[in-house]
Design an enzyme around this catalytic site. Structure first.
Site, PDB file in Angstrom:
ATOM      1  N   TYR A   1     -46.563 -10.839   9.116  1.00 35.01           N
ATOM      2  CA  TYR A   1     -45.931 -10.942   7.793  1.00 35.01           C
ATOM      3  C   TYR A   1     -44.544 -10.299   7.818  1.00 35.01           C
ATOM      4  O   TYR A   1     -44.395  -9.113   8.104  1.00 35.01           O
ATOM      5  CB  TYR A   1     -46.802 -10.299   6.706  1.00 35.01           C
TER       6      TYR A   1
ATOM      7  N   LYS B   1     -45.821 -20.176  19.148  1.00 30.37           N
ATOM      8  CA  LYS B   1     -46.136 -20.273  20.588  1.00 30.37           C
ATOM      9  C   LYS B   1     -47.600 -20.553  20.859  1.00 30.37           C
ATOM     10  O   LYS B   1     -47.948 -21.493  21.555  1.00 30.37           O
ATOM     11  CB  LYS B   1     -45.735 -18.980  21.292  1.00 30.37           C
TER      12      LYS B   1
ATOM     13  N   HIS C   1     -56.723 -14.001  12.906  1.00 25.53           N
ATOM     14  CA  HIS C   1     -55.991 -14.696  11.836  1.00 25.53           C
ATOM     15  C   HIS C   1     -56.244 -16.204  11.776  1.00 25.53           C
ATOM     16  O   HIS C   1     -56.354 -16.777  10.700  1.00 25.53           O
ATOM     17  CB  HIS C   1     -54.492 -14.409  12.035  1.00 25.53           C
TER      18      HIS C   1
ATOM     19  N   SER D   1     -60.463 -15.296   9.960  1.00 28.81           N
ATOM     20  CA  SER D   1     -59.718 -15.991   8.913  1.00 28.81           C
ATOM     21  C   SER D   1     -59.541 -17.441   9.350  1.00 28.81           C
ATOM     22  O   SER D   1     -59.230 -17.706  10.519  1.00 28.81           O
ATOM     23  CB  SER D   1     -58.363 -15.301   8.732  1.00 28.81           C
ATOM     24  N   ASN D   2     -59.735 -18.346   8.404  1.00 26.70           N
ATOM     25  CA  ASN D   2     -59.581 -19.794   8.662  1.00 26.70           C
ATOM     26  C   ASN D   2     -60.534 -20.299   9.744  1.00 26.70           C
ATOM     27  O   ASN D   2     -60.198 -21.221  10.493  1.00 26.70           O
ATOM     28  CB  ASN D   2     -58.118 -20.112   9.023  1.00 26.70           C
TER      29      ASN D   2
ATOM     30  N   GLN E   1     -61.464 -15.169   5.780  1.00 24.94           N
ATOM     31  CA  GLN E   1     -60.391 -15.361   4.791  1.00 24.94           C
ATOM     32  C   GLN E   1     -59.971 -16.833   4.821  1.00 24.94           C
ATOM     33  O   GLN E   1     -59.604 -17.350   5.881  1.00 24.94           O
ATOM     34  CB  GLN E   1     -59.221 -14.430   5.154  1.00 24.94           C
TER      35      GLN E   1
HETATM   36  N1  LIG Z   1     -55.276 -15.830   6.175  1.00 25.16           N
HETATM   37  C1  LIG Z   1     -54.262 -16.625   5.989  1.00 25.16           C
HETATM   38  O1  LIG Z   1     -54.040 -17.589   6.764  1.00 25.16           O
HETATM   39  C2  LIG Z   1     -53.344 -16.385   4.838  1.00 25.16           C
HETATM   40  C3  LIG Z   1     -52.324 -17.307   4.532  1.00 25.16           C
HETATM   41  C4  LIG Z   1     -51.498 -17.037   3.434  1.00 25.16           C
HETATM   42  C5  LIG Z   1     -51.695 -15.901   2.659  1.00 25.16           C
HETATM   43  N2  LIG Z   1     -52.668 -15.013   2.993  1.00 25.16           N
HETATM   44  C6  LIG Z   1     -52.890 -13.777   2.185  1.00 25.16           C
HETATM   45  O2  LIG Z   1     -53.001 -14.146   0.833  1.00 25.16           O
HETATM   46  C7  LIG Z   1     -52.079 -13.389   0.060  1.00 25.16           C
HETATM   47  C8  LIG Z   1     -51.651 -14.182  -1.128  1.00 25.16           C
HETATM   48  O3  LIG Z   1     -50.924 -15.347  -0.735  1.00 25.16           O
HETATM   49  P1  LIG Z   1     -49.805 -15.960  -1.666  1.00 25.16           P
HETATM   50  O4  LIG Z   1     -48.735 -14.976  -1.880  1.00 25.16           O
HETATM   51  O5  LIG Z   1     -49.455 -17.299  -1.128  1.00 25.16           O
HETATM   52  O6  LIG Z   1     -50.692 -16.145  -3.007  1.00 25.16           O
HETATM   53  P2  LIG Z   1     -50.460 -16.384  -4.541  1.00 25.16           P
HETATM   54  O7  LIG Z   1     -50.768 -15.114  -5.256  1.00 25.16           O
HETATM   55  O8  LIG Z   1     -51.289 -17.593  -4.850  1.00 25.16           O
HETATM   56  O9  LIG Z   1     -48.952 -16.810  -4.709  1.00 25.16           O
HETATM   57  C9  LIG Z   1     -47.912 -15.884  -4.828  1.00 25.16           C
HETATM   58  C10 LIG Z   1     -46.761 -16.595  -5.504  1.00 25.16           C
HETATM   59  O10 LIG Z   1     -47.137 -16.870  -6.853  1.00 25.16           O
HETATM   60  C11 LIG Z   1     -46.249 -16.213  -7.743  1.00 25.16           C
HETATM   61  N3  LIG Z   1     -47.058 -15.682  -8.847  1.00 25.16           N
HETATM   62  C12 LIG Z   1     -48.215 -14.977  -8.719  1.00 25.16           C
HETATM   63  N4  LIG Z   1     -48.683 -14.641  -9.943  1.00 25.16           N
HETATM   64  C13 LIG Z   1     -47.823 -15.131 -10.852  1.00 25.16           C
HETATM   65  C14 LIG Z   1     -47.775 -15.103 -12.281  1.00 25.16           C
HETATM   66  N5  LIG Z   1     -48.703 -14.480 -12.998  1.00 25.16           N
HETATM   67  N6  LIG Z   1     -46.746 -15.732 -12.901  1.00 25.16           N
HETATM   68  C15 LIG Z   1     -45.794 -16.367 -12.182  1.00 25.16           C
HETATM   69  N7  LIG Z   1     -45.772 -16.417 -10.827  1.00 25.16           N
HETATM   70  C16 LIG Z   1     -46.784 -15.805 -10.161  1.00 25.16           C
HETATM   71  C17 LIG Z   1     -45.613 -15.108  -6.938  1.00 25.16           C
HETATM   72  O11 LIG Z   1     -44.337 -14.771  -7.430  1.00 25.16           O
HETATM   73  P3  LIG Z   1     -44.040 -13.225  -7.887  1.00 25.16           P
HETATM   74  O12 LIG Z   1     -44.106 -12.384  -6.663  1.00 25.16           O
HETATM   75  O13 LIG Z   1     -42.695 -13.328  -8.503  1.00 25.16           O
HETATM   76  O14 LIG Z   1     -45.117 -12.872  -8.876  1.00 25.16           O
HETATM   77  C18 LIG Z   1     -45.508 -15.728  -5.547  1.00 25.16           C
HETATM   78  O15 LIG Z   1     -44.385 -16.573  -5.438  1.00 25.16           O
HETATM   79  C19 LIG Z   1     -50.958 -13.032   1.050  1.00 25.16           C
HETATM   80  O16 LIG Z   1     -50.210 -11.889   0.647  1.00 25.16           O
HETATM   81  C20 LIG Z   1     -51.761 -12.770   2.280  1.00 25.16           C
HETATM   82  O17 LIG Z   1     -52.282 -11.450   2.235  1.00 25.16           O
HETATM   83  C21 LIG Z   1     -53.506 -15.249   4.048  1.00 25.16           C
END
Ligand SMILES: NC(=O)c1ccc[n+]([C@@H]2O[C@H](COP(=O)([O-])OP(=O)(O)OC[C@H]3O[C@@H](n4cnc5c(N)ncnc54)[C@H](OP(=O)(O)O)[C@@H]3O)[C@@H](O)[C@H]2O)c1
Length: 306
Positions: free
Chosen positions: A52, A87, A118, A148-149, A170
């Site tokens: 990240y 990679k 991951h 994860s996945n 995850q």
């Molecule tokens: N295992 C994997 O392969 C994998 C892949 C991707 C992610 N992840 C994990 O999942 C976590 C979450 O992923 P994500 O960040 O894509 O998820 P998300 O919470 O669905 O999306 C975040 C986005 O939504 C916006 N947002 C969230 N709440 C909001 C609200 N109430 N109003 C308006 N906009 C809002 C955020 O902007 P703002 O910041 O401006 O609120 C940001 O741009 C990551 O941090 C990571 O830990 C894991």
């Protein structure tokens, strides 16, 4: 804050966690404010990964943890490894141990509560992963493990050689990412939704007491954007707004509550870096949707029921 029991362990974690994938965009002061807001809400679980922000997200979190009025042992801190960006995937013992060491250093902690692989590595040797996990546990660097996945057979294959019981898988899951459910509704039919993309991971997780952590809960597609307030999804937004008004919360809370209503007891990984949004989104862990409300949202998201 609603809590869930992680996997078959006795760990009690907040039903929503803070994912720090985007934390590299924050200053340490902003990250400190976000972390303190999370703890005030009852969030006790952090999710990171070595990739990240190219490692920067974990570093910023580590600096914030030092500045914040939060003790290390108030939190479960989880990270992930096994991806070499662009990679390969790499589940070799050397890479897994180096990934954990790198994260411990960046996060500024001396142990991880959980370490996840991951993304599946086709060249995985389960026996080799087992030696890595044993070494990490024996040295006190990692307390619990997960993936994860992964699909269920990949979990079984890895688990068959491990001395530790996998605690977490995850997966992307949310109102606009429901493939793992659609197949169940369309079993024994001939339409596209009857195709099983995930190997029935939800049923597997319930049978084997594996916690599913729902990543990107508000995204649609593969990082195509979020569906909240998105004019592409008028019916879903209208349905969320109706319930939000009734329950005196924000639409995002309804989307969170929709995931938490499922009896598989998902943990939702919130990715917002905005303390105000974090409060709105986490409020979904304080409300419970009825069965009909849950189905109404599923249908408003563009799904059908046979
Ligand atoms: N295992 C994997 O392969 C994998 C892949 C991707 C992610 N992840 C994990 O999942 C976590 C979450 O992923 P994500 O960040 O894509 O998820 P998300 O919470 O669905 O999306 C975040 C986005 O939504 C916006 N947002 C969230 N709440 C909001 C609200 N109430 N109003 C308006 N906009 C809002 C955020 O902007 P703002 O910041 O401006 O609120 C940001 O741009 C990551 O941090 C990571 O830990 C894991």
């Amino acid at each position: 804050m609603k809590t869930i029991q992680l996997g078959a362990s006795h760990l009690s974690a907040s039903a929503v966690a803070l994912g720090i994938m985007r934390m590299d965009a924050l200053t340490t002061t902003q990250a400190t404010e976000l972390l303190e807001a999370a703890v005030d809400l009852g969030i006790n679980y952090i999710d990171s990964a070595d990739i990240y922000g190219g490692g920067r997200s974990s570093e910023i979190f580590g600096s914030a943890l030092k500045q914040a009025s939060v003790q290390r042992d108030q939190l479960y801190i989880q990270s992930k490894g096994g991806i070499v960006p662009g990679k390969r995937y790499d589940f070799s013992k050397e890479h897994i141990i180096a990934a954990v060491d790198g994260e411990l250093q960046r996060l500024g902690v001396d142990y991880l509560d959980a370490f996840l692989l991951h993304r599946p590595d086709a060249l995985m040797e389960p026996e080799e992963v087992a030696t890595a996990f044993d070494a990490l546990q024996a040295s006190g660097k990692v307390r619990h493990f997960g993936v994860s996945n992964f699909n269920p057979l990949q979990v079984d294959l890895l688990q068959s050689e491990l001395n530790q019981r996998l605690m977490i898988n995850q997966l992307q899951f949310g109102l606009m990412h429901t493939g793992a459910l659609d197949f169940g509704f369309h079993t024994n039919m001939q339409d596209d939704r009857s195709i099983d993309h995930d190997g029935q991971m939800i049923e597997y997780a319930r049978l084997h007491r594996l916690t599913i952590q729902a990543w990107s809960p508000y995204q649609y597609g593969s990082f195509a954007g979020i569906f909240l307030d998105n004019p592409k999804f008028p019916e879903l937004n209208a349905a969320m707004q109706r319930l939000a008004d009734e329950k005196h919360v924000n639409k995002a809370a309804i989307a969170t509550a929709w995931i938490l209503r499922h009896p598989a007891q998902f943990q939702v990984i919130l990715g917002t870096m905005n303390p105000k949004h974090l409060r709105e989104n986490a409020a979904g862990a304080e409300i419970e949707l009825t069965r009909q409300e849950w189905y109404d949202l599923y249908l408003a998201a563009g799904n059908d029921l046979p």
